[in-house]
Design a protein around this motif. Structure first.
Motif, mmCIF file in Angstrom:
data_model
loop_
_atom_site.group_PDB
_atom_site.id
_atom_site.type_symbol
_atom_site.label_atom_id
_atom_site.label_comp_id
_atom_site.label_asym_id
_atom_site.label_seq_id
_atom_site.Cartn_x
_atom_site.Cartn_y
_atom_site.Cartn_z
ATOM 1 N N MET A 56 -32.384 9.293 39.435
ATOM 2 C CA MET A 56 -32.494 9.874 38.127
ATOM 3 C C MET A 56 -31.425 10.966 38.005
ATOM 4 S SD MET A 56 -35.581 11.983 36.247
ATOM 5 C CE MET A 56 -36.846 11.025 36.976
ATOM 6 N N ALA A 57 -30.699 10.964 36.915
ATOM 7 C CA ALA A 57 -29.646 11.957 36.690
ATOM 8 C C ALA A 57 -30.263 13.275 36.234
ATOM 9 C CB ALA A 57 -28.679 11.443 35.640
ATOM 10 N N ASN A 58 -29.660 14.374 36.692
ATOM 11 C CA ASN A 58 -30.123 15.692 36.252
ATOM 12 C C ASN A 58 -29.677 15.924 34.823
ATOM 13 O OD1 ASN A 58 -31.283 16.272 38.692
ATOM 14 N ND2 ASN A 58 -29.520 17.396 39.468
ATOM 15 N N LYS A 59 -30.596 16.338 33.994
ATOM 16 C CA LYS A 59 -30.269 16.634 32.611
ATOM 17 C C LYS A 59 -29.776 18.075 32.546
ATOM 18 C CE LYS A 59 -32.122 16.467 27.985
ATOM 19 N NZ LYS A 59 -33.282 16.223 27.149
ATOM 20 N N GLN A 60 -28.606 18.276 31.933
ATOM 21 C CA GLN A 60 -28.036 19.609 31.842
ATOM 22 C C GLN A 60 -28.795 20.418 30.801
ATOM 23 O OE1 GLN A 60 -23.851 19.735 31.148
ATOM 24 N NE2 GLN A 60 -23.785 21.961 31.136
ATOM 25 N N PHE A 61 -29.084 21.667 31.142
ATOM 26 C CA PHE A 61 -29.782 22.574 30.238
ATOM 27 C C PHE A 61 -28.835 23.020 29.130
ATOM 28 C CE2 PHE A 61 -30.772 27.097 29.260
ATOM 29 C CZ PHE A 61 -31.964 26.880 28.585
ATOM 30 N N VAL A 62 -29.304 22.918 27.904
ATOM 31 C CA VAL A 62 -28.539 23.377 26.747
ATOM 32 C C VAL A 62 -29.372 24.460 26.066
ATOM 33 C CG1 VAL A 62 -27.466 22.729 24.563
ATOM 34 C CG2 VAL A 62 -27.502 21.103 26.472
ATOM 35 N N PRO A 63 -28.960 25.729 26.198
ATOM 36 C CA PRO A 63 -29.752 26.811 25.613
ATOM 37 C C PRO A 63 -29.696 26.809 24.087
ATOM 38 C CG PRO A 63 -27.701 27.680 26.480
ATOM 39 C CD PRO A 63 -27.757 26.234 26.865
ATOM 40 N N VAL A 64 -30.778 27.250 23.483
ATOM 41 C CA VAL A 64 -30.831 27.422 22.031
ATOM 42 C C VAL A 64 -31.300 28.850 21.748
ATOM 43 C CG1 VAL A 64 -31.253 24.980 21.517
ATOM 44 C CG2 VAL A 64 -33.171 26.507 21.853
ATOM 45 N N THR A 65 -31.045 29.307 20.544
ATOM 46 C CA THR A 65 -31.435 30.649 20.151
ATOM 47 C C THR A 65 -32.931 30.850 20.380
ATOM 48 O OG1 THR A 65 -29.678 30.706 18.513
ATOM 49 C CG2 THR A 65 -31.471 32.278 18.223
ATOM 50 N N GLY A 66 -33.281 31.957 21.034
ATOM 51 C CA GLY A 66 -34.679 32.269 21.322
ATOM 52 C C GLY A 66 -35.122 31.921 22.723
ATOM 53 N N ASP A 67 -34.348 31.095 23.437
ATOM 54 C CA ASP A 67 -34.710 30.732 24.815
ATOM 55 C C ASP A 67 -34.633 31.940 25.744
ATOM 56 O OD1 ASP A 67 -35.102 28.064 24.287
ATOM 57 O OD2 ASP A 67 -33.233 27.383 25.212
ATOM 58 N N LEU A 68 -35.496 31.957 26.743
ATOM 59 C CA LEU A 68 -35.382 32.914 27.832
ATOM 60 C C LEU A 68 -34.603 32.223 28.944
ATOM 61 C CD1 LEU A 68 -38.896 34.599 28.029
ATOM 62 C CD2 LEU A 68 -36.825 35.419 26.915
ATOM 63 N N THR A 98 -23.359 28.485 32.392
ATOM 64 C CA THR A 98 -23.788 29.407 33.452
ATOM 65 C C THR A 98 -25.205 29.922 33.215
ATOM 66 O OG1 THR A 98 -22.904 31.392 32.379
ATOM 67 C CG2 THR A 98 -21.403 30.157 33.826
ATOM 68 N N LEU A 99 -25.868 29.408 32.188
ATOM 69 C CA LEU A 99 -27.237 29.826 31.877
ATOM 70 C C LEU A 99 -28.225 28.763 32.320
ATOM 71 C CD1 LEU A 99 -26.654 31.247 28.278
ATOM 72 C CD2 LEU A 99 -26.722 32.504 30.446
ATOM 73 N N LEU A 100 -29.329 29.219 32.878
ATOM 74 C CA LEU A 100 -30.394 28.326 33.341
ATOM 75 C C LEU A 100 -31.707 28.756 32.695
ATOM 76 C CD1 LEU A 100 -29.499 28.409 37.138
ATOM 77 C CD2 LEU A 100 -28.945 26.596 35.509
ATOM 78 N N PRO A 101 -32.636 27.831 32.493
ATOM 79 C CA PRO A 101 -33.914 28.224 31.889
ATOM 80 C C PRO A 101 -34.694 29.154 32.805
ATOM 81 C CG PRO A 101 -34.021 25.957 32.650
ATOM 82 C CD PRO A 101 -32.596 26.413 32.828
ATOM 83 N N PHE A 102 -35.331 30.155 32.219
ATOM 84 C CA PHE A 102 -36.214 31.039 32.975
ATOM 85 C C PHE A 102 -37.538 30.329 33.138
ATOM 86 C CE2 PHE A 102 -39.682 34.216 32.757
ATOM 87 C CZ PHE A 102 -39.499 34.770 34.004
#
Length: 82
Positions: A1-13, A59-63
């Motif tokens: 399974m391929a890793n899905k890249q995180f795409v931040p949106v406004t309001g995300d921590l 360079t941002l990852l989900p908290f």
């Protein structure tokens, strides 16, 4: 399974690969390449300090708060004086 890249949106921590702490995404650039973020106190649910702009989104990852962190935060919130 391929890793899905995180795409931040406004309001995300998020957390940053280059800065210490938890941040809230304030805005994403038109092209989606950079973000404006600001330090965030998750216990008090408030922004801290000044915003930092032009942070590369890759360079941002989900908290992600684990169960023990969540429990400690809930106890702290319930027992703190207001």
């Amino acid at each position: 399974m391929a890793n899905k890249q995180f795409v931040p949106v406004t309001g995300d921590l998020v957390i940053s690969l280059h800065k210490r702490g938890i941040f809230k995404v304030l805005a994403i650039s038109h092209g989606g390449q950079t973000a404006a973020i600001q330090s965030f106190n998750s216990s008090k649910q408030q922004l801290l300090g000044q915003p930092v702009e032009d942070i590369p989104c890759d360079t941002l990852l989900p908290f992600e708060e684990d169960a023990s962190q969540a429990a400690a935060r809930i106890v702290r919130e319930a027992t703190e004086e207001k």
